[in-house]
Design a protein around this motif. Structure first.
Motif, mmCIF file in Angstrom:
data_model
loop_
_atom_site.group_PDB
_atom_site.id
_atom_site.type_symbol
_atom_site.label_atom_id
_atom_site.label_comp_id
_atom_site.label_asym_id
_atom_site.label_seq_id
_atom_site.Cartn_x
_atom_site.Cartn_y
_atom_site.Cartn_z
ATOM 1 N N CYS A 53 71.924 77.863 30.515
ATOM 2 C CA CYS A 53 72.132 78.562 29.238
ATOM 3 C C CYS A 53 73.575 78.479 28.755
ATOM 4 O O CYS A 53 74.162 79.465 28.326
ATOM 5 N N VAL A 54 74.137 77.263 28.815
ATOM 6 C CA VAL A 54 75.525 77.078 28.393
ATOM 7 C C VAL A 54 75.662 76.015 27.307
ATOM 8 O O VAL A 54 76.535 76.114 26.445
ATOM 9 N N ILE A 55 74.797 75.009 27.317
ATOM 10 C CA ILE A 55 74.896 73.959 26.306
ATOM 11 C C ILE A 55 74.702 74.532 24.910
ATOM 12 O O ILE A 55 75.302 74.066 23.938
ATOM 13 N N CYS A 56 73.915 75.595 24.793
ATOM 14 C CA CYS A 56 73.722 76.240 23.489
ATOM 15 C C CYS A 56 75.003 76.889 22.972
ATOM 16 O O CYS A 56 75.115 77.207 21.781
ATOM 17 N N LEU A 57 75.986 77.087 23.848
ATOM 18 C CA LEU A 57 77.259 77.693 23.446
ATOM 19 C C LEU A 57 78.292 76.640 23.049
ATOM 20 O O LEU A 57 79.404 76.990 22.657
ATOM 21 N N CYS A 58 77.910 75.383 23.145
ATOM 22 C CA CYS A 58 78.835 74.285 22.858
ATOM 23 C C CYS A 58 78.473 73.627 21.535
ATOM 24 O O CYS A 58 77.302 73.340 21.267
ATOM 25 N N ALA A 59 79.483 73.356 20.711
ATOM 26 C CA ALA A 59 79.232 72.753 19.393
ATOM 27 C C ALA A 59 78.878 71.278 19.507
ATOM 28 O O ALA A 59 78.013 70.774 18.767
ATOM 29 N N ASP A 60 79.512 70.558 20.423
ATOM 30 C CA ASP A 60 79.295 69.120 20.550
ATOM 31 C C ASP A 60 78.372 68.835 21.734
ATOM 32 O O ASP A 60 78.798 68.497 22.828
ATOM 33 N N MET A 81 91.625 70.296 23.760
ATOM 34 C CA MET A 81 90.170 70.326 23.845
ATOM 35 C C MET A 81 89.598 71.617 23.267
ATOM 36 O O MET A 81 88.437 71.719 22.925
ATOM 37 N N ARG A 82 90.397 72.655 23.177
ATOM 38 C CA ARG A 82 89.910 73.934 22.673
ATOM 39 C C ARG A 82 89.578 73.835 21.197
ATOM 40 O O ARG A 82 90.332 73.334 20.392
ATOM 41 N N THR A 83 88.411 74.341 20.834
ATOM 42 C CA THR A 83 87.987 74.398 19.444
ATOM 43 C C THR A 83 87.794 75.862 19.063
ATOM 44 O O THR A 83 87.866 76.761 19.921
ATOM 45 N N ALA A 84 87.525 76.111 17.790
ATOM 46 C CA ALA A 84 87.275 77.479 17.340
ATOM 47 C C ALA A 84 86.061 78.062 18.056
ATOM 48 O O ALA A 84 86.031 79.252 18.399
ATOM 49 N N VAL A 85 85.058 77.221 18.305
ATOM 50 C CA VAL A 85 83.876 77.679 19.024
ATOM 51 C C VAL A 85 84.241 78.044 20.457
ATOM 52 O O VAL A 85 83.824 79.080 20.985
ATOM 53 N N ASN A 86 85.041 77.198 21.117
ATOM 54 C CA ASN A 86 85.482 77.490 22.483
ATOM 55 C C ASN A 86 86.187 78.839 22.553
ATOM 56 O O ASN A 86 85.917 79.645 23.459
ATOM 57 N N VAL A 87 87.087 79.079 21.630
ATOM 58 C CA VAL A 87 87.862 80.329 21.622
ATOM 59 C C VAL A 87 86.938 81.533 21.450
ATOM 60 O O VAL A 87 87.064 82.540 22.156
ATOM 61 N N ALA A 88 85.986 81.417 20.523
ATOM 62 C CA ALA A 88 85.065 82.524 20.276
ATOM 63 C C ALA A 88 84.195 82.818 21.496
ATOM 64 O O ALA A 88 83.978 83.979 21.856
ATOM 65 N N VAL A 89 83.714 81.767 22.149
ATOM 66 C CA VAL A 89 82.859 81.949 23.320
ATOM 67 C C VAL A 89 83.666 82.515 24.487
ATOM 68 O O VAL A 89 83.202 83.396 25.217
ATOM 69 N N GLN A 90 84.887 82.021 24.680
ATOM 70 C CA GLN A 90 85.737 82.549 25.741
ATOM 71 C C GLN A 90 85.976 84.045 25.554
ATOM 72 O O GLN A 90 85.931 84.820 26.514
ATOM 73 N N LYS A 91 86.228 84.447 24.337
ATOM 74 C CA LYS A 91 86.473 85.860 24.051
ATOM 75 C C LYS A 91 85.213 86.682 24.299
ATOM 76 O O LYS A 91 85.259 87.782 24.858
ATOM 77 N N TYR A 92 84.061 86.143 23.892
ATOM 78 C CA TYR A 92 82.796 86.872 24.017
ATOM 79 C C TYR A 92 82.433 87.102 25.477
ATOM 80 O O TYR A 92 82.059 88.200 25.881
ATOM 81 N N TYR A 93 82.558 86.036 26.295
ATOM 82 C CA TYR A 93 82.155 86.143 27.690
ATOM 83 C C TYR A 93 83.272 86.627 28.599
ATOM 84 O O TYR A 93 83.003 87.181 29.667
ATOM 85 N N GLY A 94 84.511 86.441 28.191
ATOM 86 C CA GLY A 94 85.617 86.872 29.022
ATOM 87 C C GLY A 94 86.028 88.307 28.794
ATOM 88 O O GLY A 94 86.468 89.006 29.711
#
Length: 359
Positions: free
Chosen positions: A154-161, A1-14
């Motif tokens: 303010c989380v749906i804006c962080l999701c690509a799909d 399920m992890r996408t490039a967007v998921n990885v980038a957001v996880q890194k940014y917020y984590g």
């Protein structure tokens, strides 16, 4: 399920953001200052542990009325601020589930389950945090037709799909259930080159939905038309990010969408609010276009009648269906009623409050 967007957001917020003060926009400050909240909500938020509140990255106050005993799901629950406030609002007979894909935030949230259980005087905890993706809730153990309310801040804006997110929210809601969410919206369609910028995406600027697209997305997955509750302008403090955005502006908008019965009777109705909600004895502001005063009959369109009749608010209204059947154009709200930028302009004092903070 992890996408490039998921990885980038996880890194940014984590890894990158330690507190809401590290954000480069005024989104988080709008969540606390730009919309008056009922006393129960402000009290619940004030009792959340400060370490949890410190890592709050939301952009609104997605707290609908009448939550006692409800099963609530928070999409992108982060450090758990909203979940813990909801845990007080739903009471000991309700339950709150928070789902987030970022391990660091889930770990932070879980550390304070016992603290809030004892703070609210519950015999058992009524909050659960799971790590998973809001694009695939069943995979994370969230069952279909199991939730009364789904929220997101303010989380749906962080999701690509975004369509997948709305579809999953629709699937896990019970009939008559509600998706009540705050998010960042753009004044124009975001160009592809902005979507490739990791910081713009992490700040919500690269993935914000052009607000009219929410209407078609909602209808495509089965939801009612969106109902705009509140809005405020978002200030971009960072001059570099502001330059990248060009003439695109951003607003925080809070919307509510309902999962109606498969074939609702779309007829006009006369509805009368009974004044039965404790915090709203005289008047219930359902959204920015619908204000219901106690014992005052109001005519509403077929979709609003279906919402009131099938949702948890059914016992709070006297509903008299009228004979007139509606066309689709009569049932669907005008676009101007759904534009967060117009509402933010109208609420001028709120806009000024959101502009106080500087980076």
């Amino acid at each position: 399920m992890r996408t490039a967007v998921n990885v980038a957001v996880q890194k940014y917020y984590g890894k990158r953001l330690e507190s809401s003060g590290d954000l480069q926009t005024g989104a988080a400050s709008c969540g606390s200052s730009c919309r008056p909240a009922p006393r129960s909500v402000t009290e619940a938020l004030s009792e959340v542990h400060p370490e949890v509140t410190k890592r709050f990255f939301g952009c609104g106050l997605p707290f609908p009325a009448k939550l006692e005993g409800c099963r609530v799901l928070d999409l992108g629950s982060g450090s758990g601020r909203d979940c813990y406030a909801f845990s007080k609002l739903v009471g000991p007979n309700g339950h709150v589930t928070g789902i987030d894909m970022t391990q660091e935030l889930v770990i932070t949230a879980r550390q304070y389950v016992q603290y809030h259980q004892e703070k609210f005087g519950y015999k058992e905890p009524n909050v659960t945090f799971v790590q998973g993706y809001m694009e695939n809730l069943n995979e994370a153990g969230i069952q279909s037709d199991s939730m009364d309310v789904v929220i997101s801040n303010c989380v749906i804006c962080l999701c690509a799909d975004k369509r997948a997110v709305l579809q999953q929210a629709y699937n896990v809601l019970k009939e008559g259930g509600e998706l009540y969410f705050s998010d960042m919206f753009a004044s124009k369609i975001i160009p592809d080159h902005m979507k490739q910028d990791a910081v713009l995406w992490g700040e919500g600027m690269g993935g914000s939905l052009f607000w009219p697209d929410l209407i078609s997305l909602a209808h495509s997955v089965g939801f009612s038309s969106p109902h705009l509750v509140s809005a405020s302008h978002i200030v971009v403090y960072n001059s570099e990010l502001k330059a990248k955005a060009g003439d695109i502006s951003y607003a925080s908008g809070t919307y509510r969408l309902f999962k109606l019965p498969k074939s609702p009777a779309m007829s006009n109705a006369t509805v009368t609010y009974k004044g039965t909600l404790a915090e709203f004895p005289d008047q219930l502001d359902f959204d920015s276009s619908h204000c219901f005063k106690k014992d005052v009959a109001v005519q509403v369109n077929g979709e609003m009648a279906a919402i009131l009749q099938s949702s948890r608010f059914s016992s709070d209204f006297k509903i008299q269906m009228l004979d007139k059947q509606e066309s689709k154009s009569e049932t669907t709200p005008e676009y101007c009623h759904l534009n967060p930028f117009l509402l933010a302009d109208k609420l001028g004092s709120s806009v000024k409050q959101c502009s106080k903070t500087s980076k």
